[in-house]
Design a protein around this motif. Structure first.
Motif, PDB file in Angstrom:
ATOM      1  N   ASP A   1       0.805  -1.216   0.000  1.00  0.00           N
ATOM      2  CA  ASP A   1       0.000   0.000   0.000  1.00  0.00           C
ATOM      3  C   ASP A   1       0.844   1.274   0.000  1.00  0.00           C
ATOM      4  O   ASP A   1       0.308   2.368  -0.013  1.00  0.00           O
ATOM      5  N   ILE A   2       2.152   1.138   0.029  1.00  0.00           N
ATOM      6  CA  ILE A   2       3.024   2.306   0.106  1.00  0.00           C
ATOM      7  C   ILE A   2       3.350   2.779  -1.306  1.00  0.00           C
ATOM      8  O   ILE A   2       3.897   2.025  -2.103  1.00  0.00           O
ATOM      9  N   PRO A   3       3.002   4.036  -1.635  1.00  0.00           N
ATOM     10  CA  PRO A   3       3.301   4.535  -2.981  1.00  0.00           C
ATOM     11  C   PRO A   3       4.808   4.734  -3.160  1.00  0.00           C
ATOM     12  O   PRO A   3       5.512   5.074  -2.217  1.00  0.00           O
ATOM     13  N   PRO A   4       5.297   4.519  -4.365  1.00  0.00           N
ATOM     14  CA  PRO A   4       6.730   4.750  -4.596  1.00  0.00           C
ATOM     15  C   PRO A   4       7.072   6.224  -4.493  1.00  0.00           C
ATOM     16  O   PRO A   4       6.240   7.084  -4.761  1.00  0.00           O
ATOM     17  N   GLY A   5       8.270   6.513  -4.065  1.00  0.00           N
ATOM     18  CA  GLY A   5       8.732   7.897  -3.944  1.00  0.00           C
ATOM     19  C   GLY A   5      10.218   7.941  -4.220  1.00  0.00           C
ATOM     20  O   GLY A   5      10.818   6.940  -4.620  1.00  0.00           O
ATOM     21  N   PRO A   6      10.821   9.105  -4.006  1.00  0.00           N
ATOM     22  CA  PRO A   6      12.265   9.200  -4.252  1.00  0.00           C
ATOM     23  C   PRO A   6      13.037   8.297  -3.295  1.00  0.00           C
ATOM     24  O   PRO A   6      12.626   8.088  -2.160  1.00  0.00           O
ATOM     25  N   GLN A   7      14.122   7.743  -3.783  1.00  0.00           N
ATOM     26  CA  GLN A   7      14.953   6.882  -2.955  1.00  0.00           C
ATOM     27  C   GLN A   7      16.141   7.679  -2.439  1.00  0.00           C
ATOM     28  O   GLN A   7      16.753   8.445  -3.179  1.00  0.00           O
ATOM     29  N   HIS A   8      16.444   7.481  -1.153  1.00  0.00           N
ATOM     30  CA  HIS A   8      17.572   8.160  -0.523  1.00  0.00           C
ATOM     31  C   HIS A   8      18.486   7.113   0.089  1.00  0.00           C
ATOM     32  O   HIS A   8      18.020   6.246   0.819  1.00  0.00           O
ATOM     33  N   PRO A   9      19.775   7.205  -0.178  1.00  0.00           N
ATOM     34  CA  PRO A   9      20.693   6.296   0.513  1.00  0.00           C
ATOM     35  C   PRO A   9      20.807   6.719   1.974  1.00  0.00           C
ATOM     36  O   PRO A   9      20.533   7.872   2.323  1.00  0.00           O
ATOM     37  N   ALA A  10      21.202   5.789   2.837  1.00  0.00           N
ATOM     38  CA  ALA A  10      21.420   6.124   4.238  1.00  0.00           C
ATOM     39  C   ALA A  10      22.468   7.231   4.329  1.00  0.00           C
ATOM     40  O   ALA A  10      23.405   7.290   3.536  1.00  0.00           O
ATOM     41  N   VAL A  11      22.297   8.135   5.278  1.00  0.00           N
ATOM     42  CA  VAL A  11      23.209   9.260   5.457  1.00  0.00           C
ATOM     43  C   VAL A  11      24.513   8.804   6.106  1.00  0.00           C
ATOM     44  O   VAL A  11      25.581   9.300   5.774  1.00  0.00           O
ATOM     45  N   PHE A  12      24.412   7.856   7.041  1.00  0.00           N
ATOM     46  CA  PHE A  12      25.571   7.405   7.803  1.00  0.00           C
ATOM     47  C   PHE A  12      25.766   5.899   7.647  1.00  0.00           C
ATOM     48  O   PHE A  12      24.794   5.160   7.499  1.00  0.00           O
ATOM     49  N   PRO A  13      27.001   5.420   7.734  1.00  0.00           N
ATOM     50  CA  PRO A  13      27.234   3.973   7.804  1.00  0.00           C
ATOM     51  C   PRO A  13      26.521   3.412   9.038  1.00  0.00           C
ATOM     52  O   PRO A  13      26.294   4.124  10.022  1.00  0.00           O
ATOM     53  N   ILE A  14      26.195   2.140   9.023  1.00  0.00           N
ATOM     54  CA  ILE A  14      25.322   1.544  10.029  1.00  0.00           C
ATOM     55  C   ILE A  14      25.793   1.754  11.467  1.00  0.00           C
ATOM     56  O   ILE A  14      25.018   2.150  12.329  1.00  0.00           O
ATOM     57  N   ALA A  15      27.046   1.480  11.787  1.00  0.00           N
ATOM     58  CA  ALA A  15      27.513   1.607  13.174  1.00  0.00           C
ATOM     59  C   ALA A  15      27.503   3.059  13.643  1.00  0.00           C
ATOM     60  O   ALA A  15      27.153   3.348  14.792  1.00  0.00           O
ATOM     61  N   GLU A  16      27.875   3.977  12.756  1.00  0.00           N
ATOM     62  CA  GLU A  16      27.826   5.400  13.113  1.00  0.00           C
ATOM     63  C   GLU A  16      26.391   5.842  13.356  1.00  0.00           C
ATOM     64  O   GLU A  16      26.102   6.573  14.317  1.00  0.00           O
ATOM     65  N   ALA A  17      25.473   5.413  12.504  1.00  0.00           N
ATOM     66  CA  ALA A  17      24.062   5.780  12.673  1.00  0.00           C
ATOM     67  C   ALA A  17      23.523   5.224  13.989  1.00  0.00           C
ATOM     68  O   ALA A  17      22.773   5.911  14.697  1.00  0.00           O
ATOM     69  N   ILE A  18      23.896   4.012  14.339  1.00  0.00           N
ATOM     70  CA  ILE A  18      23.450   3.414  15.607  1.00  0.00           C
ATOM     71  C   ILE A  18      23.940   4.257  16.780  1.00  0.00           C
ATOM     72  O   ILE A  18      23.180   4.560  17.708  1.00  0.00           O
TER      73      ILE A  18
END
Length: 192
Positions: free
Chosen positions: A138-155
Motif C-alpha cells: 500500500d506504500i506509494p513509490p517515492g524518491p529513494q535516498h541512501p542512508a546518510v551514515f554507515p550503520i555503526a555510526e548511525a546506531i
C-alpha cells in the motif's frame, strides 16, 4: 546523554562486523568488515581496534550502542549479548537501536525504510509525522535516498539522542532459520 558523550556503536545484524566511536557529534573512528560468518570471534578485537584508532580505551566510554536487528538471527544475538556483557562489566549503559531506525537517521521525513529480509521479503517501517504503519504493497513509490551514515555510526548517533535506561533486546521479525533436531532425546537408563 551528555553532549560530549563517548559512545561506541556496533552491529553484526547482517553479513558484516561494524563499529564506530562517536564523541558528541564527532566521528572519531570507524571500521566495517564484510563477513558472512565469524562475527563472534571478530567483534571484540574490532571494537578494541576502533577504540585505539579513536585514542580511547574501554574505561573512557560513556555508553554503548548496539544494533538490535531485524537481521540475521545469530548476528543480532552476538551483538546484543556482547553489549549486555560489556555494559555490566564496564558499568555503563547499553542502548539498543534497530537497523531500520539507523537507516532512517538524518533523512527527510516522512520516510519509508525498506531493508532486504532475504527470501523475497523486506522489513519495512514508516517514519515521521502522519505516516501510520501500512502494508508494504500500500506504500506509494517515492524518491529513494541512501542512508546518510554507515550503520555503526548511525546506531551511535541515534543512541546519543536516547534515554540510556533499559537493556537492549533483539528485535526479531521472524524466527530463526535453524530448527531443533527431529531425533528423539536420549533415554536415561537406571543401571543401579
Amino acid at each position: 546523554m551528555p553532549p560530549d558523550a563517548l559512545i561506541l556503536g556496533f552491529d553484526t545484524s547482517a553479513a558484516h562486523c561494524a563499529a564506530a566511536l562517536l564523541r558528541g557529534d564527532t566521528l572519531l573512528a570507524m571500521a566495517e568488515e564484510p563477513m558472512a560468518k565469524g562475527q563472534a570471534e571478530r567483534l571484540i578485537p574490532l571494537l578494541e581496534e576502533v577504540l585505539a584508532a579513536g585514542g580511547h580505551g574501554w574505561g573512557d566510554l560513556t555508553a554503548l550502542a548496539v544494533g538490535t536487528g531485524p537481521g540475521n538471527f545469530t548476528g543480532v544475538r552476538i551483538a546484543v549479548a556482547a553489549a549486555r556483557g560489556l555494559s555490566m562489566g564496564l558499568g555503563i549503559p547499553a542502548i539498543g537501536v534497530t537497523t531500520l531506525e539507523a537507516r532512517a537517521h538524518g533523512l527527510p521525513r516522512p520516510l519509508v525504510v525498506a531493508e532486504d529480509a532475504r527470501r523475497g521479503a523486506f522489513y519495512v517501517q514508516t517514519f515521521g509525522p502522519d505516516t501510520p504503519a501500512r502494508l508494504a504493497e500500500d506504500i506509494p513509490p517515492g524518491p529513494q535516498h541512501p542512508a546518510v551514515f554507515p550503520i555503526a555510526e548511525a546506531i551511535a548517533r541515534v543512541a546519543s539522542l536516547r534515554d540510556p535506561s533499559g537493556r537492549p533486546a533483539p528485535f526479531y521479525l521472524r524466527g530463526a532459520d535453524a530448527a531443533p533436531p527431529s531425533d528423539p532425546p536420549p533415554v536415561m537408563l537406571d543401571v543401579g
